[in-house]
Structure formats: structure tokens, C-alpha cells
Design an enzyme around this catalytic site. Sequence first.
Site, mmCIF file in Angstrom:
data_model
loop_
_atom_site.group_PDB
_atom_site.id
_atom_site.type_symbol
_atom_site.label_atom_id
_atom_site.label_comp_id
_atom_site.label_asym_id
_atom_site.label_seq_id
_atom_site.Cartn_x
_atom_site.Cartn_y
_atom_site.Cartn_z
ATOM 1 N N ALA A 4 0.848 -1.189 0.000
ATOM 2 C CA ALA A 4 0.000 0.000 0.000
ATOM 3 C C ALA A 4 0.887 1.244 0.000
ATOM 4 O O ALA A 4 1.977 1.245 0.578
ATOM 5 C CB ALA A 4 -0.903 0.008 1.233
ATOM 6 N N GLU A 70 -3.332 -4.717 -9.821
ATOM 7 C CA GLU A 70 -2.098 -5.491 -9.721
ATOM 8 C C GLU A 70 -2.271 -6.709 -8.833
ATOM 9 O O GLU A 70 -1.548 -7.690 -8.991
ATOM 10 C CB GLU A 70 -0.913 -4.634 -9.263
ATOM 11 C CG GLU A 70 -0.935 -4.223 -7.819
ATOM 12 C CD GLU A 70 -1.601 -2.875 -7.577
ATOM 13 O OE1 GLU A 70 -1.288 -2.268 -6.548
ATOM 14 O OE2 GLU A 70 -2.423 -2.453 -8.390
#
Length: 127
Positions: A4, A70
Amino acid sequence: LCHAWDDRRATAQELHDAPEAVGVTVWFSEKNVLLGTPLMREIDRGLAKSRAGLVLVTRAFVKRLKGAGELSALLARELLVPVVHGISYGEVREESPLLASRTGLDTAEDSMTEIAVKISELVSTAW
């Protein structure tokens, strides 16, 4: 190394540095993506050149799972290692059963150095 954005300067950097210290090359957006280039294109290139996927799974990562393109590409990889940090596999399972079904590592059980050694052993025996 998939992570993240919020984790990029702390835990993700540590997870990048530890395997590199034991000889494992790790694709990391902070070092491999030049300013001004399309991030998703660079992620695709990094995935294409990688032998294994490494995912840092934190609360920030779980929050962004929805719409994370992704992650779909990573989940398609045969060799994908989640590294959970500050979150349980049960919590991950609530958001992504596929990701939680992968055997992985937990920073509550192993130090980053121990995790790096395990990743190094995995990569050297898998290829």
C-alpha cells in the site's frame, strides 16, 4: 513487492531492504519507477520480470484491495508470498479469500531478517 502507498516509507522499505541484504533482488516502486512514468505499466513490467510475488499485507493494503488491478495479476502467479503485518489472516480472508488462502509469513512470528532468509531460501530452491 506489492504494498500500500501508506506503507512505502516504513514497513515496505524494510521488507524491500531485508531480502536485498541477503542477495535477493526485489522490485520496489520506490526505486524502480521513475518520476512521471505510468505506475501500472511499470508494475506490469516488474511482474513480467519477477520469479515470485511478494505482498505486504497491512490494514492500509486491505483497505485498497477493491479495484487493485495489480493484485489480480499477482494472484495469477504460481509463487506468491503474503507477508502479513499488523493484521491477521482471518481479517485478510474477510476481504480476499484468495490472498488469505496462500501460505505466507507473519511479522508477529518472524523478524524481517528471518523473513528475508526464508524468502531467499524459497527463491533459490524454486528456480
